[in-house]
Design an enzyme around this catalytic site. Sequence first.
Site, PDB file in Angstrom:
ATOM      1  CG  HIS A  38      12.815 -43.886 -13.212  1.00 39.15           C
ATOM      2  ND1 HIS A  38      13.777 -43.272 -13.969  1.00 39.15           N
ATOM      3  CD2 HIS A  38      12.669 -43.087 -12.116  1.00 39.15           C
ATOM      4  CE1 HIS A  38      14.191 -42.175 -13.380  1.00 39.15           C
ATOM      5  NE2 HIS A  38      13.541 -42.038 -12.266  1.00 39.15           N
ATOM      6  CB  CYS A  50      17.346 -41.821  -8.464  1.00 33.81           C
ATOM      7  SG  CYS A  50      17.012 -40.075  -8.661  1.00 33.81           S
ATOM      8  CG  HIS A  54      11.506 -41.959  -8.014  1.00 29.89           C
ATOM      9  ND1 HIS A  54      12.541 -42.859  -8.016  1.00 29.89           N
ATOM     10  CD2 HIS A  54      11.846 -41.010  -8.913  1.00 29.89           C
ATOM     11  CE1 HIS A  54      13.480 -42.459  -8.860  1.00 29.89           C
ATOM     12  NE2 HIS A  54      13.078 -41.337  -9.436  1.00 29.89           N
ATOM     13  CG  HIS A  77      10.719 -38.270 -12.649  1.00 30.72           C
ATOM     14  ND1 HIS A  77      11.245 -37.315 -11.807  1.00 30.72           N
ATOM     15  CD2 HIS A  77      11.485 -39.376 -12.477  1.00 30.72           C
ATOM     16  CE1 HIS A  77      12.289 -37.819 -11.166  1.00 30.72           C
ATOM     17  NE2 HIS A  77      12.449 -39.078 -11.553  1.00 30.72           N
ATOM     18  CG  ASP A 120       0.785 -41.270 -20.065  1.00 30.79           C
ATOM     19  OD1 ASP A 120       1.406 -40.716 -19.137  1.00 30.79           O
ATOM     20  OD2 ASP A 120      -0.396 -41.001 -20.360  1.00 30.79           O
ATOM     21  CG  HIS A 121      -0.775 -43.019 -16.368  1.00 32.59           C
ATOM     22  ND1 HIS A 121      -0.694 -41.948 -17.206  1.00 32.59           N
ATOM     23  CD2 HIS A 121      -1.526 -42.630 -15.313  1.00 32.59           C
ATOM     24  CE1 HIS A 121      -1.380 -40.934 -16.687  1.00 32.59           C
ATOM     25  NE2 HIS A 121      -1.886 -41.318 -15.527  1.00 32.59           N
ATOM     26  CD  GLU A 158      14.590 -37.839 -14.193  1.00 34.46           C
ATOM     27  OE1 GLU A 158      14.775 -38.992 -14.619  1.00 34.46           O
ATOM     28  OE2 GLU A 158      15.358 -37.272 -13.387  1.00 34.46           O
TER      29      GLU A 158
HETATM   30 NI    NI Z   1      13.860 -40.382 -11.057  1.00 35.90          NI
END
Ligand code: NI
Length: 137
Positions: A16, A35, A41, A43, A81-82, A126
């Site tokens: 995100h 962020c 990036h 998580h 996911d992914h 997260e």
């Molecule tokens: Ni983040």
Amino acid sequence: MPDVTVTRRLMFNAAHRVHNPALSDEENTRLFGKCNNPNWHGHNYTLDVSVRGAIDPRTGYVVDLGALKQLVEERVVNEIDHRNFNLDVRFMQGVIPTSENIIVAIWRELEPAIRPGRLARLVLWETPNNYVEYAGE
Ligand code: NI
């Protein structure tokens, strides 16, 4: 029968960028720091799904946790996911993908489909140090 809360944990990873397009680049950088990195990036998220209900006298379960896992995968995890929350996820369109907004969106996807029992609580990690929780208010 007594009401009991049962929880299934699922993991996913996603990318995100925490960014508010209504604000200037400078303001976004000031608010969100790393962020707000333009090139995303990721998580490794952990999602705990808690369902509350009466124990079924026939099975001794509130809900079959295997069936619950399958439901959460179909309705939510397979969608995220992914993936990239900003670009890929239908139910996050137009929303800043903070953990707060993600958990409310996940609730809205899951809550109508939960049975038997009712969705009681979601917890979304997260990072190992940061989590949010939501109980539908
Ligand atoms: Ni983040």
